[in-house]
Write an enzyme that holds these catalytic residues in place. Sequence first.
Site, PDB file in Angstrom:
ATOM      1  NE  ARG A  48      -4.299   1.906   1.617  1.00  0.00           N
ATOM      2  CZ  ARG A  48      -3.949   2.639   2.853  1.00  0.00           C
ATOM      3  NH1 ARG A  48      -3.819   2.804   4.285  1.00  0.00           N
ATOM      4  NH2 ARG A  48      -5.083   3.742   3.035  1.00  0.00           N
ATOM      5  CB  ILE A  74      -5.006   6.588  -0.937  1.00  0.00           C
ATOM      6  CG1 ILE A  74      -5.728   4.183  -1.045  1.00  0.00           C
ATOM      7  CG2 ILE A  74      -4.410   6.447   0.193  1.00  0.00           C
ATOM      8  CD1 ILE A  74      -4.011   3.977  -1.195  1.00  0.00           C
ATOM      9  CB  SER A  75     -10.322   3.751  -0.106  1.00  0.00           C
ATOM     10  OG  SER A  75     -11.735   5.043  -0.384  1.00  0.00           O
ATOM     11  CD  GLN A  76     -11.768   2.888   7.496  1.00  0.00           C
ATOM     12  OE1 GLN A  76     -12.582   3.114   7.263  1.00  0.00           O
ATOM     13  NE2 GLN A  76     -11.754   1.956   9.126  1.00  0.00           N
ATOM     14  N   PRO A  77      -8.264   1.434   4.349  1.00  0.00           N
ATOM     15  CG  PRO A  77      -6.091   0.228   4.537  1.00  0.00           C
ATOM     16  CD  PRO A  77      -7.389   1.510   4.597  1.00  0.00           C
TER      17      PRO A  77
END
Length: 231
Positions: A48, A74-77
């Site tokens: 990531r 970038i979205s939360q995992p």
Amino acid sequence: MHTYPLPPAELKGEGMTSQRARDRLAAVLQGAGIRDPRVIEVIRNLPRHHFIDQALHSRAYENDALPIGHGQTISQPWVVARMTEAMLEHFEGRRDMPRKVLEIGTGSGYQAAVLAALAAEVFTVERIEALLRQARRRFRQLGLTNLRSRYDDGKLGWPDEAPFDAIILTAAGDTIPSRILDQLDPAGVLVAPVGSPSRQNLIRMRGDGQGDFALEELGPVSFVPLLGGIG
């Protein structure tokens, strides 16, 4: 499930970006309710930190959204994992993976890279050219050969490649644009955030193959707005 080619040495990471950090993130996601082992394994192996600015590398494997410039994140995992898992659940008992997936909103490229390990082909559309250039470089470095990208208004989808078995939106609008819905296979699935900036829900629309779609709400989320045009 596809396996990623071994990344270049500079992408393997060390310290806060090491494999141990990815393992910890995978454990956090499992503890937060992500059940599909394929999704966990992809996130465990995907670097990531490769998808964010070097200044933020120390936070790459925290379960948080992070800025990527141009007003985007970038979205939360956990959100990436849950959206991917919600897509895959639709295909349980049918086949191992969807054949064709459309993503609206490439952003950093992280969600598209996750999808590329779990679908035969991924098509991703981004309206901000600078972000798409960066994402394409990352895709090349990771050797992702089943992923195609396009610089265009995401609200238009990718009609030349329709229909899609699955569509994922990574930005929220009040409704799902009709042009995108028209590109979904009648037996396909769409996963997207819907709502206003102050109140959004993750939804899933599952087709029965006869033109009817069942709508499910999967829980509250927070995404950047879905915008038209190109920038």
